[in-house]
Design an enzyme around this catalytic site. Structure first.
Site, short mmCIF file in Angstrom:
data_model
loop_
_atom_site.label_atom_id
_atom_site.label_comp_id
_atom_site.label_asym_id
_atom_site.label_seq_id
_atom_site.Cartn_x
_atom_site.Cartn_y
_atom_site.Cartn_z
N HIS A 20 36.64 -118.83 9.96
CA HIS A 20 36.94 -119.31 8.61
C HIS A 20 38.36 -118.88 8.24
CE1 HIS A 20 35.19 -120.50 4.53
NE2 HIS A 20 36.45 -120.19 4.28
N HIS A 22 42.08 -120.83 6.70
CA HIS A 22 42.72 -122.05 6.21
C HIS A 22 44.19 -122.09 6.65
CE1 HIS A 22 39.55 -123.42 3.34
NE2 HIS A 22 39.20 -122.13 3.42
N ASP A 24 46.68 -123.80 5.41
CA ASP A 24 47.64 -123.74 4.31
C ASP A 24 47.59 -122.42 3.54
OD1 ASP A 24 45.15 -124.34 3.35
OD2 ASP A 24 45.74 -126.06 2.14
N GLY A 181 37.43 -126.42 -1.74
CA GLY A 181 37.83 -126.62 -3.12
C GLY A 181 36.88 -125.93 -4.08
N HIS A 208 31.42 -124.70 2.46
CA HIS A 208 31.68 -123.59 1.52
C HIS A 208 30.52 -123.54 0.53
CE1 HIS A 208 35.87 -123.59 2.90
NE2 HIS A 208 36.09 -122.49 2.17
N GLU A 211 29.65 -118.75 -2.88
CA GLU A 211 30.79 -117.91 -3.23
C GLU A 211 30.95 -117.91 -4.75
OE1 GLU A 211 35.58 -117.44 -2.24
OE2 GLU A 211 34.60 -119.38 -2.00
N ASP A 295 39.97 -115.92 5.95
CA ASP A 295 40.04 -116.95 4.92
C ASP A 295 41.46 -117.46 4.74
OD1 ASP A 295 39.12 -118.75 3.07
OD2 ASP A 295 38.68 -117.28 1.51
#
EC number: 3.5.4.4
Length: 356
Positions: A20, A22, A24, A181, A208, A211, A295
């Site tokens: 996991h 990202h 960006d 998102g 996702h 959370e 993350d």
């Protein structure tokens, strides 16, 4: 291997796996500064060290929506072919420098189309950059396998298109799918058609969930949408009382559904209160298939080495615990079984034996 405490120098040498992470959210600060200058984007600061500190402080709001807002500046420099090639290549090299031997990187192609690239062009460009990074890492003697997860943004309307791209590029480096998102208010079942497509085409996916929203989010992701893994999932603990598992928690543990846990990130978004009390430890001890992840390495100011070190220092984790979560990650990776087994038996287990 004995169940002993280990220090950061040893941890740095251990082979790691991350599921996991990202794209960006993991750029180098200096790269953000240089690319922003080239495209004319204004940053909070043009000093790389100050920018790294700004990201970390801005993300420490305890709110997922504000955490996500910090991505404005990284995305701004990932709208051109050159920006995507560079950031993808550097992503792989940074994983290799951290001792990662297998990684899955996720991103939403729709967020990289403001400069005129199509979503398909974004996918092909990122794959080209990742391949260049893997070739350089292998040549340097630190090989790392990186698979791609394409994301759909759950609050927008291009999730189906992203799922179709995951199907189209599953033999070209894309290993799975995700939705990302703002979680609260945007349930995964809103995108059921996309998940049905992926299931029909035998493309694995994670979601996702658990959370910013609780058990209903996890239940929908698994029982309605059919996810094979859960991104974060920290709030599965709401279905555990005095060590007794409810029906959903039992389902997750008994079916060996991997939980992609991200301790530092969870502290920043308010999903956990401390490293020492983070649910990953209790869930590990209860036999859940927990995995450890970064993350967003820039936004959270972290690495896999740092995440492991924090758990050793603040939650009493041992080398055996670190090996367990690494093997867990590879068991649940979205690549073929024989490749997963080879990474475990030929890379991770010997690497632990040599380091310890």
């Amino acid at each position: 291997m004995s169940a002993t405490r280990i220090d950061a120098d040893v941890i740095r040498r251990l082979p790691k796996a991350v599921l996991h992470d990202h794209l960006d959210g993991g750029l180098r600060p200096a790269t953000v500064v240089e690319l922003a200058r080239e495209v004319g984007h204004t940053l909070p600061t043009t000093d790389p060290d100050e920018l790294a500190a700004w990201y970390y402080e801005a993300a420490n709001s305890g709110d997922l929506v504000r955490y996500i807002a910090t991505f404005e500046h990284t995305l701004a420099v990932m709208q051109t072919r050159e920006g995507l090639l560079r950031t993808a290549e550097e992503y792989v090299l940074d994983l290799a420098a951290d001792g990662v031997v297998y990684g899955e990187v996720r991103y939403a192609p729709e967020l990289n189309t403001n400069g005129g690239l199509t979503m398909r062009e974004v996918v092909e460009t990122v794959q080209e950059g990742l391949a260049a990074g893997m070739a350089k890492a292998a040549a340097a003697g630190t090989p790392v396998r990186v698979g791609t997860l394409l994301c759909g943004m759950r609050m927008f309307d291009r999730v189906q298109e992203a799922a179709e791209l995951a199907v189209a590029y599953r033999d070209a480096g894309v290993v799975g799918f995700d939705i990302a998102g703002a979680e609260d208010g945007f349930p995964p079942a809103d995108h059921l058609a996309a998940f049905e497509l992926l299931r029909r085409e035998s493309v694995p996916f994670t979601i996702h969930a658990g959370e910013a929203h609780g058990l209903p989010s996890i239940h929908q992701a698994l029982q309605v949408c059919g996810a094979q893994r859960i991104g974060h999932g920290v709030r599965i603990t709401e279905d555990i009382v005095d060590g007794k598992l409810g029906r959903l928690a039992s389902w997750v543990r008994d079916r060996r559904i991997a939980l992609e846990m991200c301790p530092t990130s969870n502290l920043q978004t308010g999903a956990a209160t401390s490293i020492a009390e983070h649910p990953v430890t209790a869930l590990k001890d209860l036999g859940f298939r927990v995995t450890l992840n970064t993350d967003n390495r820039l936004v959270s100011g972290t690495t896999m080495t740092r995440e492991m070190t924090l758990l050793v220092e603040q939650a009493g984790w041992t080398a055996e615990d670190l090996r367990t979560v690494t093997v867990n990650a590879l068991k649940s990776a979205f690549i073929p079984f024989d490749e997963r087994r080879a990474l475990i038996e030929d890379v991770v287990l010997p690497g632990y034996a040599a380091a310890l």
